[in-house]
Design an enzyme around this catalytic site. Sequence first.
Site, PDB file in Angstrom:
ATOM      1  N   SER A  98      25.030   4.335   6.707  1.00  0.00           N
ATOM      2  CA  SER A  98      24.692   2.878   5.787  1.00  0.00           C
ATOM      3  C   SER A  98      25.495   1.819   6.584  1.00  0.00           C
ATOM      4  O   SER A  98      26.662   1.727   6.436  1.00  0.00           O
ATOM      5  CB  SER A  98      25.226   3.205   4.539  1.00  0.00           C
ATOM      6  OG  SER A  98      24.871   1.858   3.708  1.00  0.00           O
TER       7      SER A  98
ATOM      8  N   HIS B 124      20.366   3.239   7.739  1.00  0.00           N
ATOM      9  CA  HIS B 124      20.218   2.719   6.178  1.00  0.00           C
ATOM     10  C   HIS B 124      20.790   1.318   6.028  1.00  0.00           C
ATOM     11  O   HIS B 124      21.980   1.103   6.413  1.00  0.00           O
ATOM     12  CB  HIS B 124      21.020   3.955   4.975  1.00  0.00           C
ATOM     13  CG  HIS B 124      20.344   3.724   4.029  1.00  0.00           C
ATOM     14  ND1 HIS B 124      19.392   3.976   3.281  1.00  0.00           N
ATOM     15  CD2 HIS B 124      21.136   3.201   3.053  1.00  0.00           C
ATOM     16  CE1 HIS B 124      19.296   3.858   2.111  1.00  0.00           C
ATOM     17  NE2 HIS B 124      20.455   3.037   1.883  1.00  0.00           N
TER      18      HIS B 124
ATOM     19  N   ASP C  82      21.473  -1.723   3.065  1.00  0.00           N
ATOM     20  CA  ASP C  82      21.289  -1.837   1.881  1.00  0.00           C
ATOM     21  C   ASP C  82      21.157  -3.425   1.708  1.00  0.00           C
ATOM     22  O   ASP C  82      22.142  -4.244   1.770  1.00  0.00           O
ATOM     23  CB  ASP C  82      22.732  -1.295   1.361  1.00  0.00           C
ATOM     24  CG  ASP C  82      22.750   0.160   1.168  1.00  0.00           C
ATOM     25  OD1 ASP C  82      21.977   0.837   0.614  1.00  0.00           O
ATOM     26  OD2 ASP C  82      23.683   0.837   1.975  1.00  0.00           O
TER      27      ASP C  82
ATOM     28  N   MET D 143      21.183  -6.255  -1.098  1.00  0.00           N
ATOM     29  CA  MET D 143      21.393  -6.469  -2.668  1.00  0.00           C
ATOM     30  C   MET D 143      21.550  -8.072  -2.893  1.00  0.00           C
ATOM     31  O   MET D 143      21.989  -8.706  -2.000  1.00  0.00           O
ATOM     32  CB  MET D 143      22.817  -6.002  -2.895  1.00  0.00           C
ATOM     33  CG  MET D 143      22.849  -4.543  -2.583  1.00  0.00           C
ATOM     34  SD  MET D 143      24.560  -3.859  -3.151  1.00  0.00           S
ATOM     35  CE  MET D 143      24.661  -2.294  -2.111  1.00  0.00           C
TER      36      MET D 143
ATOM     37  N   HIS E  96      16.811  -0.367   2.199  1.00  0.00           N
ATOM     38  CA  HIS E  96      16.629  -0.236   0.750  1.00  0.00           C
ATOM     39  C   HIS E  96      17.200  -1.282  -0.043  1.00  0.00           C
ATOM     40  O   HIS E  96      18.089  -1.965   0.025  1.00  0.00           O
ATOM     41  CB  HIS E  96      18.262   0.879   0.482  1.00  0.00           C
ATOM     42  CG  HIS E  96      18.576   1.227  -0.645  1.00  0.00           C
ATOM     43  ND1 HIS E  96      19.556   1.911  -1.201  1.00  0.00           N
ATOM     44  CD2 HIS E  96      17.812   1.128  -2.122  1.00  0.00           C
ATOM     45  CE1 HIS E  96      19.704   2.026  -2.618  1.00  0.00           C
ATOM     46  NE2 HIS E  96      18.739   1.369  -3.131  1.00  0.00           N
TER      47      HIS E  96
ATOM     48  N   MET F 193      17.675  -3.542  -3.018  1.00  0.00           N
ATOM     49  CA  MET F 193      18.155  -3.549  -4.229  1.00  0.00           C
ATOM     50  C   MET F 193      18.123  -4.859  -5.006  1.00  0.00           C
ATOM     51  O   MET F 193      19.094  -5.559  -5.068  1.00  0.00           O
ATOM     52  CB  MET F 193      19.755  -2.681  -4.307  1.00  0.00           C
ATOM     53  CG  MET F 193      19.880  -1.386  -4.346  1.00  0.00           C
ATOM     54  SD  MET F 193      21.541  -0.829  -3.617  1.00  0.00           S
ATOM     55  CE  MET F 193      21.194  -1.065  -2.012  1.00  0.00           C
TER      56      MET F 193
ATOM     57  N   MET G 241      19.483   8.119  -6.010  1.00  0.00           N
ATOM     58  CA  MET G 241      20.859   7.548  -6.120  1.00  0.00           C
ATOM     59  C   MET G 241      21.713   8.733  -6.579  1.00  0.00           C
ATOM     60  O   MET G 241      21.473   9.134  -7.733  1.00  0.00           O
ATOM     61  CB  MET G 241      21.086   6.236  -6.678  1.00  0.00           C
ATOM     62  CG  MET G 241      19.956   4.996  -6.240  1.00  0.00           C
ATOM     63  SD  MET G 241      20.460   4.923  -4.604  1.00  0.00           S
ATOM     64  CE  MET G 241      22.323   4.362  -4.517  1.00  0.00           C
TER      65      MET G 241
ATOM     66  N   ASP H 286      21.737   9.097  -1.905  1.00  0.00           N
ATOM     67  CA  ASP H 286      22.382   8.057  -1.186  1.00  0.00           C
ATOM     68  C   ASP H 286      23.585   7.622  -2.280  1.00  0.00           C
ATOM     69  O   ASP H 286      23.413   7.521  -3.499  1.00  0.00           O
ATOM     70  CB  ASP H 286      21.463   6.744  -1.327  1.00  0.00           C
ATOM     71  CG  ASP H 286      22.155   5.377  -0.952  1.00  0.00           C
ATOM     72  OD1 ASP H 286      23.289   5.557  -0.181  1.00  0.00           O
ATOM     73  OD2 ASP H 286      21.345   4.237  -0.793  1.00  0.00           O
TER      74      ASP H 286
HETATM   75  C1  DX5 Z   1      24.976   1.895  -2.692  1.00  0.00           C
HETATM   76  C2  DX5 Z   1      24.302   1.892  -1.377  1.00  0.00           C
HETATM   77  C3  DX5 Z   1      24.813   2.925  -0.334  1.00  0.00           C
HETATM   78  C4  DX5 Z   1      26.025   3.108   0.024  1.00  0.00           C
HETATM   79  C5  DX5 Z   1      26.634   4.294   0.522  1.00  0.00           C
HETATM   80  O1  DX5 Z   1      24.366   0.804  -3.672  1.00  0.00           O
HETATM   81  O2  DX5 Z   1      22.897   2.074  -1.653  1.00  0.00           O
HETATM   82  O3  DX5 Z   1      23.842   3.032   0.590  1.00  0.00           O
HETATM   83  O4  DX5 Z   1      26.375   1.849   0.876  1.00  0.00           O
HETATM   84  O5  DX5 Z   1      27.835   4.097   0.919  1.00  0.00           O
HETATM   85  P1  DX5 Z   1      28.910   5.660   0.624  1.00  0.00           P
HETATM   86  O6  DX5 Z   1      28.423   6.595   1.550  1.00  0.00           O
HETATM   87  O7  DX5 Z   1      30.290   5.132   1.027  1.00  0.00           O
HETATM   88  O8  DX5 Z   1      28.754   5.962  -0.763  1.00  0.00           O
HETATM   89 ZN    ZN Z   2      21.423   2.770   0.092  1.00  0.00          ZN
END
Ligand code: DX5
Ligand code: ZN
Length: 216
Positions: free
Chosen positions: A6, A31, A33, A35, A64, A66, A135, A173
């Site tokens: 990630s 990956h 993320d 947000m 991903h 969010m 998740m 994830d």
């Molecule tokens: C959380 C994210 C994850 C996160 C994973 O909202 O979607 O992808 O970054 O990080 P770790 O592996 O540190 O839990």
């Molecule tokens: Zn993620």
Amino acid sequence: MQIAPSFLSCDFSKMGEELMRMDKAGADLIHLDVMDGHFVPNITFGAPVIKWARPYTKLPFDVHLMISEPHRYIQDFVQAGADIITFHVECDSNIDETISLIEKSGVKPGLVIKPNTPASSVFPYMDRLYMVLVMTVEPGFGGQSFMADMLPKVQELKEYAKNIGKDILIEADGGINENTIKQCSDAGIDICVSGTGVFKADDAALAIDNLKKLCE
Ligand code: DX5
Ligand code: ZN
């Protein structure tokens, strides 16, 4: 098992180098993320950052989202170089229309389910999906603890997919590291996201190798 580090856990002062480091270390996908501070209580980065990151590796970009209204931004993420776009079934956009936007762009669509959302919430869309992301933490932050009680969803999703004659990838994830990955592989997960577990390891290649070996 495929490993998707990630990007959220990288050192953003040198994100290009960080991506090349993951590529060299044997990552299967990256990956990313996204947000928006509304769907989840945190803000990360958007399409411009992904566009800047894109030239540093040929690995597939697994984006991903969010965000509350993914349909408004699909084109931006497609143009930034996404290969897979997953968005939450709990979002405010029309799910079928958002899947269509992703499909039409030639990008692979996936849906994500939060811990309190049942696996059955994605069944109506399953025949159109490339991937379902389960998740294993509450979305919003890296470095949280793995929720093993999410794993029974994997079997439910696989069974439903099998019944409709669909081959689908299941990704997990959140909180995945050397202590938790075996449970994921036993549950039938195909791709594991790992942020802290890979980026913060002293040797990323060794960390990825270890994660894969633990699944054998
Ligand atoms: C959380 C994210 C994850 C996160 C994973 O909202 O979607 O992808 O970054 O990080 P770790 O592996 O540190 O839990
Ligand atoms: Zn993620």
